[in-house]
Design a protein around this motif. Structure first.
Motif, short mmCIF file in Angstrom:
data_model
loop_
_atom_site.label_atom_id
_atom_site.label_comp_id
_atom_site.label_asym_id
_atom_site.label_seq_id
_atom_site.Cartn_x
_atom_site.Cartn_y
_atom_site.Cartn_z
N ASP A 181 -8.04 12.64 10.90
CA ASP A 181 -7.91 13.62 9.82
C ASP A 181 -8.01 13.13 8.48
N GLU A 182 -8.29 13.88 7.79
CA GLU A 182 -8.24 13.25 6.26
C GLU A 182 -7.19 12.56 5.66
N THR A 183 -6.06 13.10 5.97
CA THR A 183 -4.56 12.55 5.52
C THR A 183 -4.41 11.12 6.14
N THR A 184 -4.65 10.85 7.56
CA THR A 184 -4.62 9.88 8.17
C THR A 184 -5.36 8.86 7.67
N LEU A 185 -6.60 9.16 7.16
CA LEU A 185 -7.68 8.26 6.74
C LEU A 185 -7.32 7.88 5.27
N LYS A 186 -6.76 8.66 4.45
CA LYS A 186 -6.00 8.28 3.17
C LYS A 186 -4.98 7.29 3.31
N LEU A 187 -4.24 7.58 4.21
CA LEU A 187 -2.84 6.57 4.42
C LEU A 187 -3.51 5.40 4.90
N ARG A 188 -4.20 5.39 5.82
CA ARG A 188 -4.73 3.80 6.12
C ARG A 188 -5.49 3.24 5.36
N LYS A 189 -6.08 3.83 4.38
CA LYS A 189 -7.05 3.15 3.23
C LYS A 189 -5.93 2.74 2.06
N LEU A 190 -4.92 3.36 1.94
CA LEU A 190 -3.63 3.33 1.01
C LEU A 190 -2.93 1.92 1.63
N LYS A 191 -2.83 1.67 2.77
CA LYS A 191 -1.95 0.55 3.41
C LYS A 191 -3.02 -0.63 3.26
N THR A 192 -4.44 -0.37 3.14
CA THR A 192 -5.12 -1.67 3.03
C THR A 192 -5.03 -2.12 1.89
N LEU A 193 -5.20 -1.12 0.75
CA LEU A 193 -5.01 -1.47 -0.62
C LEU A 193 -3.59 -2.38 -0.72
N TYR A 194 -2.58 -1.91 -0.12
CA TYR A 194 -1.36 -2.72 -0.48
C TYR A 194 -1.14 -4.02 0.28
N ASP A 195 -2.00 -4.10 1.42
CA ASP A 195 -2.04 -5.57 2.15
C ASP A 195 -2.86 -6.26 1.36
N LYS A 196 -3.90 -5.80 0.76
CA LYS A 196 -4.56 -6.83 0.02
C LYS A 196 -4.08 -7.23 -1.58
N GLN A 197 -2.84 -6.46 -1.94
CA GLN A 197 -2.14 -6.77 -2.91
C GLN A 197 -2.92 -6.37 -4.04
N LEU A 198 -3.73 -5.23 -3.99
CA LEU A 198 -4.47 -4.55 -5.07
C LEU A 198 -3.56 -3.52 -5.76
N ILE A 199 -2.25 -3.37 -5.34
CA ILE A 199 -1.46 -2.17 -5.66
C ILE A 199 0.02 -2.86 -5.29
N THR A 200 0.86 -2.45 -6.21
CA THR A 200 2.26 -2.73 -6.03
C THR A 200 2.95 -1.96 -4.92
N GLN A 201 4.28 -2.34 -4.54
CA GLN A 201 4.92 -1.53 -3.49
C GLN A 201 5.12 -0.18 -4.23
N ASP A 202 5.56 -0.45 -5.34
CA ASP A 202 6.04 1.11 -6.11
C ASP A 202 4.78 2.03 -6.08
N GLU A 203 3.79 1.26 -6.42
CA GLU A 203 2.48 2.21 -6.60
C GLU A 203 2.22 2.70 -5.12
N TYR A 204 2.58 1.79 -4.13
CA TYR A 204 2.00 2.35 -2.73
C TYR A 204 2.79 3.47 -2.40
N GLU A 205 4.28 3.30 -2.55
CA GLU A 205 5.17 4.28 -2.21
C GLU A 205 4.92 5.66 -2.87
N ALA A 206 4.62 5.54 -4.28
CA ALA A 206 4.52 6.87 -4.93
C ALA A 206 3.19 7.30 -4.43
N LYS A 207 2.14 6.74 -4.09
CA LYS A 207 0.82 7.29 -3.77
C LYS A 207 0.94 7.90 -2.32
N LYS A 208 1.67 7.14 -1.48
CA LYS A 208 1.79 7.83 -0.22
C LYS A 208 2.69 9.00 -0.09
#
Length: 215
Positions: A181-208
């Motif tokens: 589903d769309e929500t799961t896809l967005k969360l998985r891609k957001l986690k990928t950004l965080y794992d690659k250190q493209l965003i900070t933890q605060d930005e990750y939590e806020a977007k999540k």
């Protein structure tokens, strides 16, 4: 107290300079330095002259008070100044500071040589401030926002990579992809950004949190 030669090079009154330089040095912020200091010279009695000092961050106006016992200081930062000018007259010059808001600040009886150098120093520092401010604004416009980085990453991840065909394929391989589903896809891609250190933890939590709220 040892007074730097640059504050006495144009026949400034030594006693007036000595009174203000020490106090001004105590008022300077980090990475701030005095560039030039001019001393008023009245045509008749010049016992209590005003002083104008230029630093790399502001203009100081120093006025004696209580018959010279105290000294009053006021300053105006470069971001609050529209322009500076001076006008030569019979007895010295007028130094004029035009603020962004409010009335002009006019100081009379500044010796002509000091007025020219005061104007030169003030103009250079005002121009430096404007150039730095324009550079900062340009850099801020070029800097990508968090949403832009997130959207670009999604576009990259959603790109279709077609493998080169083998010379003699036995049979085409069709991967079975479980639909998300769309929500799961967005969360998985957001986690990928965080794992690659493209965003900070605060930005990750806020977007999540934003994605989960819209679920």
């Amino acid at each position: 107290m040892i007074i730097p030669d640059k504050f006495l090079s144009d026949e400034q009154e030594p006693r007036a300079v000595e009174k203000v330089v020490g106090k001004l040095n105590d008022m300077l912020s980090s990475n701030e330095e005095l560039i030039y200091l001019a001393v008023q010279k009245k045509p008749a009695v010049n016992l209590l002259p005003d002083c104008i000092a230029v630093s790399n961050k502001r203009i100081f106006y120093c006025e004696p008070g209580n018959f010279g016992i105290t000294m009053n200081f006021k300053d105006i930062s470069w971001k609050s100044i529209k322009e500076v000018s001076f006008k030569e007259e019979l007895f010295g010059s007028k130094f004029i500071c035009v603020p962004q808001h409010g009335e002009n600040i006019v100081t009379e009886f500044i010796p002509k040589v000091q007025a020219r150098k005061l104007y030169q120093a003030a103009s250079e520092q005002l121009e430096n401030f404007r150039e730095q401010n324009e550079k900062k604004e340009t850099e801020d416009k070029k800097a990508p926002s968090l949403n832009a980085v997130f959207e670009d990453a999604i576009e990259i991840e959603e790109s279709v990579i077609v493998p080169a065909a083998a010379e003699t394929p036995a049979a085409p391989y069709i991967p079975v992809v479980e639909e998300e589903d769309e929500t799961t896809l967005k969360l998985r891609k957001l986690k990928t950004l965080y794992d690659k250190q493209l965003i900070t933890q605060d930005e990750y939590e806020a977007k999540k949190a934003s994605i989960l709220d819209s679920f």
